[in-house]
Design a protein around this motif. Structure first.
Motif, short mmCIF file in Angstrom:
data_model
loop_
_atom_site.label_atom_id
_atom_site.label_comp_id
_atom_site.label_asym_id
_atom_site.label_seq_id
_atom_site.Cartn_x
_atom_site.Cartn_y
_atom_site.Cartn_z
N LEU A 4 39.73 33.96 36.17
CA LEU A 4 38.58 34.94 36.59
C LEU A 4 39.13 36.30 36.84
N LEU A 142 28.67 37.54 43.57
CA LEU A 142 29.27 37.39 42.36
C LEU A 142 28.44 37.57 41.17
N TRP A 144 28.33 38.06 36.90
CA TRP A 144 28.77 37.60 35.63
C TRP A 144 27.62 37.80 34.54
N LEU A 169 34.26 38.84 36.33
CA LEU A 169 33.26 38.77 37.37
C LEU A 169 33.41 40.16 38.07
#
Length: 179
Positions: A4, A142, A144, A169
């Motif tokens: 990530l 988060l 994305w 992210l």
């Protein structure tokens, strides 16, 4: 393991301007399993971002306070600050190096020791560990691919089951002042 790449933009306007991420983008790499729960990943990323921000803030505050001394002990403190800033910097992303919460804590402890030696004051006098920024990092969301990741899902629900994936992210922090 999924890599990530965590990129957070400059701090929200409500944040104080003395924070290390005010006007500066914070980045780091984190590794986890694709089957990890989003809530667990968010908590880990929030804690890691909080440690990174605290360490960088600590370095800046000590540099401002210790601008004058030229002793050998101040040289050791300067070296410890340089090492800590290098470890926590976003340049580590370019070298494909992950941040470790353990290493960040060790840098903070090392700076505390060097600070006490160089300035001959107890580390408590410098308020080295701030807990105010930690509360911000506990309220993390988060994002994305333009989607907010739901905390009750698993990461693989969004990115698939391939463990050799690298995703970027964008954490955002919930702002309690908006209703």
């Amino acid at each position: 393991m999924v890599v990530l790449h965590v990129r957070s933009a400059a701090a929200a306007p409500a944040a104080p301007t003395s924070s290390p991420d005010a006007g500066e983008e914070m980045e780091f790499l984190y590794e986890c399993a694709a089957s990890a729960a989003v809530a667990d990943v968010a908590a880990a990323l929030g804690a890691l971002a909080g440690l990174q921000a605290s360490l960088l803030s600590l370095c800046r505050r000590l540099r401002a306070r210790c601008a004058g001394p030229g002793t050998a002990a101040a040289g050791e403190l300067e070296r410890a600050l340089d090492e800590a800033e290098a470890y926590a910097s976003k340049v580590q992303v370019q070298h494909n190096r992950f941040l470790s919460p353990h290493a960040l804590r060790e840098h903070i402890k090392n700076i505390e020791k060097k600070c006490a030696t160089a300035l001959q004051e107890p580390s408590e006098a410098f308020h080295l560990q701030e807990s105010a920024s930690d509360s911000k990092h506990e309220r993390i969301q988060l994002w994305w691919a333009g989607k907010e990741l739901a905390m009750d899902h698993k990461l693989c629900d969004y990115i698939g089951v391939n463990d050799k994936t690298k995703v970027t992210l964008h954490p955002q922090y919930k702002n309690d002042c908006f209703t």
